[in-house]
Design a protein around this motif. Structure first.
Motif, PDB file in Angstrom:
ATOM      1  N   THR A 120       0.832  -1.207   0.000  1.00  0.00           N
ATOM      2  CA  THR A 120       0.000   0.000   0.000  1.00  0.00           C
ATOM      3  C   THR A 120       0.858   1.244   0.000  1.00  0.00           C
ATOM      4  O   THR A 120       0.545   2.233  -0.685  1.00  0.00           O
ATOM      5  CB  THR A 120      -0.940  -0.003   1.221  1.00  0.00           C
ATOM      6  N   LYS A 121       1.951   1.207   0.736  1.00  0.00           N
ATOM      7  CA  LYS A 121       2.890   2.344   0.727  1.00  0.00           C
ATOM      8  C   LYS A 121       3.427   2.609  -0.672  1.00  0.00           C
ATOM      9  O   LYS A 121       3.504   3.766  -1.118  1.00  0.00           O
ATOM     10  CB  LYS A 121       4.036   2.070   1.698  1.00  0.00           C
ATOM     11  N   GLU A 122       3.767   1.530  -1.392  1.00  0.00           N
ATOM     12  CA  GLU A 122       4.275   1.692  -2.754  1.00  0.00           C
ATOM     13  C   GLU A 122       3.198   2.256  -3.679  1.00  0.00           C
ATOM     14  O   GLU A 122       3.474   3.106  -4.532  1.00  0.00           O
ATOM     15  CB  GLU A 122       4.783   0.350  -3.277  1.00  0.00           C
ATOM     16  N   HIS A 183      -1.388  13.632   8.191  1.00  0.00           N
ATOM     17  CA  HIS A 183      -2.666  14.297   7.923  1.00  0.00           C
ATOM     18  C   HIS A 183      -3.722  13.271   7.526  1.00  0.00           C
ATOM     19  O   HIS A 183      -4.917  13.507   7.689  1.00  0.00           O
ATOM     20  CB  HIS A 183      -2.508  15.314   6.788  1.00  0.00           C
ATOM     21  N   VAL A 184      -3.260  12.162   6.944  1.00  0.00           N
ATOM     22  CA  VAL A 184      -4.135  11.060   6.550  1.00  0.00           C
ATOM     23  C   VAL A 184      -3.520   9.781   7.099  1.00  0.00           C
ATOM     24  O   VAL A 184      -2.317   9.542   6.925  1.00  0.00           O
ATOM     25  CB  VAL A 184      -4.279  10.951   5.022  1.00  0.00           C
ATOM     26  N   ALA A 185      -4.315   8.963   7.785  1.00  0.00           N
ATOM     27  CA  ALA A 185      -3.821   7.707   8.342  1.00  0.00           C
ATOM     28  C   ALA A 185      -4.666   6.555   7.819  1.00  0.00           C
ATOM     29  O   ALA A 185      -5.895   6.641   7.790  1.00  0.00           O
ATOM     30  CB  ALA A 185      -3.863   7.742   9.864  1.00  0.00           C
ATOM     31  N   ILE A 186      -3.991   5.478   7.406  1.00  0.00           N
ATOM     32  CA  ILE A 186      -4.657   4.295   6.863  1.00  0.00           C
ATOM     33  C   ILE A 186      -4.331   3.088   7.735  1.00  0.00           C
ATOM     34  O   ILE A 186      -3.164   2.856   8.081  1.00  0.00           O
ATOM     35  CB  ILE A 186      -4.189   4.004   5.423  1.00  0.00           C
ATOM     36  N   ILE A 187      -5.358   2.310   8.082  1.00  0.00           N
ATOM     37  CA  ILE A 187      -5.171   0.990   8.674  1.00  0.00           C
ATOM     38  C   ILE A 187      -5.715  -0.013   7.664  1.00  0.00           C
ATOM     39  O   ILE A 187      -6.927  -0.088   7.454  1.00  0.00           O
ATOM     40  CB  ILE A 187      -5.887   0.851  10.032  1.00  0.00           C
ATOM     41  N   THR A 188      -4.833  -0.747   7.006  1.00  0.00           N
ATOM     42  CA  THR A 188      -5.261  -1.619   5.906  1.00  0.00           C
ATOM     43  C   THR A 188      -6.215  -2.702   6.391  1.00  0.00           C
ATOM     44  O   THR A 188      -7.251  -2.959   5.769  1.00  0.00           O
ATOM     45  CB  THR A 188      -4.062  -2.277   5.212  1.00  0.00           C
ATOM     46  N   THR A 189      -5.872  -3.360   7.488  1.00  0.00           N
ATOM     47  CA  THR A 189      -6.727  -4.394   8.063  1.00  0.00           C
ATOM     48  C   THR A 189      -6.165  -4.806   9.407  1.00  0.00           C
ATOM     49  O   THR A 189      -5.036  -4.438   9.770  1.00  0.00           O
ATOM     50  CB  THR A 189      -6.810  -5.627   7.124  1.00  0.00           C
ATOM     51  N   VAL A 190      -6.924  -5.561  10.158  1.00  0.00           N
ATOM     52  CA  VAL A 190      -6.484  -6.154  11.423  1.00  0.00           C
ATOM     53  C   VAL A 190      -6.645  -7.657  11.291  1.00  0.00           C
ATOM     54  O   VAL A 190      -7.719  -8.146  10.927  1.00  0.00           O
ATOM     55  CB  VAL A 190      -7.307  -5.630  12.615  1.00  0.00           C
ATOM     56  N   ASP A 253     -21.949   0.016   2.508  1.00  0.00           N
ATOM     57  CA  ASP A 253     -21.901   1.365   3.070  1.00  0.00           C
ATOM     58  C   ASP A 253     -20.500   1.966   3.081  1.00  0.00           C
ATOM     59  O   ASP A 253     -20.275   3.005   3.694  1.00  0.00           O
ATOM     60  CB  ASP A 253     -22.475   1.365   4.488  1.00  0.00           C
ATOM     61  N   ALA A 254     -19.536   1.335   2.401  1.00  0.00           N
ATOM     62  CA  ALA A 254     -18.171   1.869   2.362  1.00  0.00           C
ATOM     63  C   ALA A 254     -18.140   3.203   1.622  1.00  0.00           C
ATOM     64  O   ALA A 254     -18.796   3.379   0.593  1.00  0.00           O
ATOM     65  CB  ALA A 254     -17.230   0.878   1.693  1.00  0.00           C
ATOM     66  N   ASP A 255     -17.370   4.149   2.131  1.00  0.00           N
ATOM     67  CA  ASP A 255     -17.235   5.451   1.468  1.00  0.00           C
ATOM     68  C   ASP A 255     -16.460   5.332   0.162  1.00  0.00           C
ATOM     69  O   ASP A 255     -16.767   6.032  -0.811  1.00  0.00           O
ATOM     70  CB  ASP A 255     -16.529   6.439   2.408  1.00  0.00           C
ATOM     71  N   ILE A 256     -15.448   4.487   0.155  1.00  0.00           N
ATOM     72  CA  ILE A 256     -14.699   4.188  -1.076  1.00  0.00           C
ATOM     73  C   ILE A 256     -14.977   2.717  -1.353  1.00  0.00           C
ATOM     74  O   ILE A 256     -14.450   1.827  -0.673  1.00  0.00           O
ATOM     75  CB  ILE A 256     -13.193   4.457  -0.929  1.00  0.00           C
ATOM     76  N   ARG A 257     -15.851   2.463  -2.335  1.00  0.00           N
ATOM     77  CA  ARG A 257     -16.402   1.123  -2.516  1.00  0.00           C
ATOM     78  C   ARG A 257     -16.028   0.526  -3.855  1.00  0.00           C
ATOM     79  O   ARG A 257     -16.099   1.202  -4.889  1.00  0.00           O
ATOM     80  CB  ARG A 257     -17.923   1.169  -2.389  1.00  0.00           C
ATOM     81  N   ALA A 258     -15.609  -0.731  -3.816  1.00  0.00           N
ATOM     82  CA  ALA A 258     -15.372  -1.475  -5.054  1.00  0.00           C
ATOM     83  C   ALA A 258     -16.702  -1.975  -5.588  1.00  0.00           C
ATOM     84  O   ALA A 258     -17.356  -2.808  -4.959  1.00  0.00           O
ATOM     85  CB  ALA A 258     -14.430  -2.635  -4.791  1.00  0.00           C
ATOM     86  N   GLU A 259     -17.109  -1.454  -6.721  1.00  0.00           N
ATOM     87  CA  GLU A 259     -18.334  -1.912  -7.360  1.00  0.00           C
ATOM     88  C   GLU A 259     -18.087  -3.204  -8.143  1.00  0.00           C
ATOM     89  O   GLU A 259     -18.951  -4.083  -8.213  1.00  0.00           O
ATOM     90  CB  GLU A 259     -18.863  -0.836  -8.313  1.00  0.00           C
ATOM     91  N   ARG A 260     -16.889  -3.304  -8.699  1.00  0.00           N
ATOM     92  CA  ARG A 260     -16.545  -4.486  -9.496  1.00  0.00           C
ATOM     93  C   ARG A 260     -15.030  -4.642  -9.523  1.00  0.00           C
ATOM     94  O   ARG A 260     -14.298  -3.666  -9.718  1.00  0.00           O
ATOM     95  CB  ARG A 260     -17.092  -4.368 -10.913  1.00  0.00           C
ATOM     96  N   HIS A 289      -6.588  -8.764  -2.638  1.00  0.00           N
ATOM     97  CA  HIS A 289      -6.166  -8.005  -1.460  1.00  0.00           C
ATOM     98  C   HIS A 289      -5.505  -6.697  -1.859  1.00  0.00           C
ATOM     99  O   HIS A 289      -5.713  -5.661  -1.216  1.00  0.00           O
ATOM    100  CB  HIS A 289      -5.238  -8.844  -0.592  1.00  0.00           C
ATOM    101  N   LEU A 290      -4.716  -6.715  -2.933  1.00  0.00           N
ATOM    102  CA  LEU A 290      -4.080  -5.478  -3.397  1.00  0.00           C
ATOM    103  C   LEU A 290      -5.115  -4.539  -4.012  1.00  0.00           C
ATOM    104  O   LEU A 290      -5.038  -3.320  -3.846  1.00  0.00           O
ATOM    105  CB  LEU A 290      -2.988  -5.801  -4.414  1.00  0.00           C
ATOM    106  N   ALA A 291      -6.082  -5.111  -4.715  1.00  0.00           N
ATOM    107  CA  ALA A 291      -7.135  -4.285  -5.300  1.00  0.00           C
ATOM    108  C   ALA A 291      -7.924  -3.566  -4.219  1.00  0.00           C
ATOM    109  O   ALA A 291      -8.236  -2.370  -4.342  1.00  0.00           O
ATOM    110  CB  ALA A 291      -8.064  -5.160  -6.147  1.00  0.00           C
ATOM    111  N   LEU A 292      -8.234  -4.270  -3.136  1.00  0.00           N
ATOM    112  CA  LEU A 292      -8.994  -3.637  -2.061  1.00  0.00           C
ATOM    113  C   LEU A 292      -8.171  -2.559  -1.365  1.00  0.00           C
ATOM    114  O   LEU A 292      -8.691  -1.500  -1.002  1.00  0.00           O
ATOM    115  CB  LEU A 292      -9.456  -4.703  -1.063  1.00  0.00           C
TER     116      LEU A 292
END
Length: 473
Positions: A120-122, A183-190, A253-260, A289-292
């Motif tokens: 994700t960093k890359e 300013h922006v923080a991401i948690i990919t998953t737990v 209900d995801a704000d950034i949602r994969a439709e396909r 997983h990379l797509a998400l």
């Protein structure tokens, strides 16, 4: 060739660290390793349990280091050498990182998570690189020295900085986040990673949520809408006064949602909605997983006020890094095999994703899909059960053969049906040549294990069979 730009002057280094240096120097980089040091670098003599960087200062200066941060004049170094003397070299590095962070007028994006931090960093670096001057950590520099080193190397003209943060124990991410001040923080998953250091997965969720501690006022937190621990982290964020929380994933209900998501052997095509804006793009690396996680990337660009179209185009150029899905063609007499190198690290979630990736890989006539797996470490008392449980992921992915290395992977070996069960060996060194000998033209083989399992040895043995040495595109 353009000369390297000044990164730090003597006056700036003394002001940042409180140290003293008896020479007027300008450095163009920062290094902690003489093997990769470039002329003009500032060498930081870090001290640890098994290593004292002061023993390498003379070599660093001989290799062209412009100066070195030390706590004393090392043996073999002249007293008038360009030495910045501080009370503690790691604290000196942190001070430089803090000063570098303070002097930029740009946006900092922090990323953590149990799986997918580095990829994700890359992807973030690519997406923000299309927006302006972007600085990102090298490799997996995400720990107590990696984050300050990344910050200390940050050019003053940086518009966007991408900082990866990792942990093995509770309390490790909070100081990194407070240093980076994203300013922006991401948690990919737990996910169940480093379980031997936590009572349960809730502790891992709390440890990942420490990235909130350094989030700038008014900043944005991006969470995985498909992860069961997101409500817990959201509650912590709200208690901390974080007002902007966005979610990404496949949930309705995801704000950034994969439709396909259309998964291809070497790419993924994604149709998404980013806070109401439709975006269709190609990701130049395969895997669901990379797509998400690429959704989180676009969410970060949106939160930073960037250009989504430019970011989406840039994601087509993302490629898997070495040890993290890199694809290598192995030339064999009579044809070729495909090697997917996932040897850098492993946990139950990432192994499942890698097996799904292998399931998508093309095979030739009579070719097989082969997984070569090493022990997943730091999983605590449930380690054997978690290894045996991978048999379900193997069956779901339709893998033809599984070779296993390590005492923990014996549990998976025993759990596999006989038709899939390959070789088991005590270590990667014992398995490497035997697994390589099993490779045939048309095969697709994936190698994965925790770094301590040293599955790179198996990758080397497979590559040694290559009669052409040509990488896959």
């Amino acid at each position: 060739m353009t000369a390297p730009q000044p990164l730090w002057t003597s006056a700036e280094m003394m002001a940042a660290t409180g140290g003293r240096i008896g020479a007027d120097v300008t450095v163009t980089g920062v290094s902690i390793d003489t093997r990769t040091l470039a002329p003009g670098d500032l060498f930081v003599a870090l001290e640890g349990e098994n290593r004292d960087g002061h023993t390498f200062v003379a070599d660093a200066l001989a290799r062209g280091a412009a100066a070195a941060i030390v706590v004393r004049v090392p043996d073999g170094v002249a007293p008038d050498a360009p030495l910045l003397i501080v009370e503690d070299t790691l604290e000196g590095l942190r001070a430089l990182g803090r000063a570098a962070r303070a002097r930029i007028d740009g946006t900092v994006i922090g990323v953590t998570g149990s799986v997918g931090k580095t990829s994700t960093k890359e992807a973030l670096a690519a997406a923000f690189g299309a927006q302006g001057a972007t600085h990102a950590a090298q490799a997996s520099y995400n720990n107590h020295w990696g984050v300050p080193l990344t910050l200390a190397r940050m050019p003053r003209e940086t518009r966007f900085a991408v900082i990866e943060m990792g942990m093995n124990h509770a309390g490790e991410i909070a100081p990194l986040s407070r240093l980076a001040r994203p300013h922006v923080a991401i948690i990919t998953t737990v996910a169940p990673v480093h379980l031997e250091n936590f009572a349960d997965v809730s502790g891992i969720a709390d440890a990942k949520a420490e990235i909130i501690d350094g989030l700038e006022p008014g900043g944005t937190l991006l969470l995985n809408a498909d992860n069961a621990w997101t409500p817990r982290i959201r509650d912590r964020a709200q208690a901390a006064g974080v007002r902007h929380v966005l979610t990404f994933g496949e949930a309705a209900d995801a704000d950034i949602r994969a439709e396909r998501i259309a998964l291809k052997p070497e790419t993924s095509c994604i149709a998404a909605t980013v806070c109401g804006t439709p975006v269709t793009y190609k990701l130049g690396a395969p895997g669901r997983h990379l797509a998400l996680n690429s959704l989180a990337v676009l969410g970060a660009v949106h939160a930073a006020g960037g250009d989504l179209a430019r970011a989406a185009l840039a994601l087509a150029g993302v490629r898997p890094a070495s040890g993290r899905g890199e694809r290598i063609e192995i030339g064999l007499p009579g044809g070729a095999a495909l090697l997917i190198d996932e040897s850098y690290n492993a946990n139950p979630t990432s192994v499942g994703a890698a097996l799904d990736l292998l399931a998508q890989a093309p095979v030739g006539d009579r070719g097989r899909r082969i997984a070569i797996l090493g022990d997943m470490l730091e999983l605590g008392p449930e380690a054997e059960a978690l290894h045996a449980g991978l048999a379900e992921a193997v069956a779901r992915a339709g893998i033809d053969r599984v070779h296993c290395a390590g005492p923990l992977m014996r549990a998976l070996h025993d759990a596999l049906p006989a038709r899939v069960r390959g070789v088991w060996a005590q270590s990667s060194a014992d398995l490497a040549d035997r697994a390589a000998a099993d490779l045939r033209p048309g095969d697709a083989v994936m190698v994965k294990g925790s770094l301590g399992s040293r599955m790179a040895r198996v990758v080397e043995a497979l590559r040694a069979r290559d009669v052409r040495g040509r990488r896959a595109g």
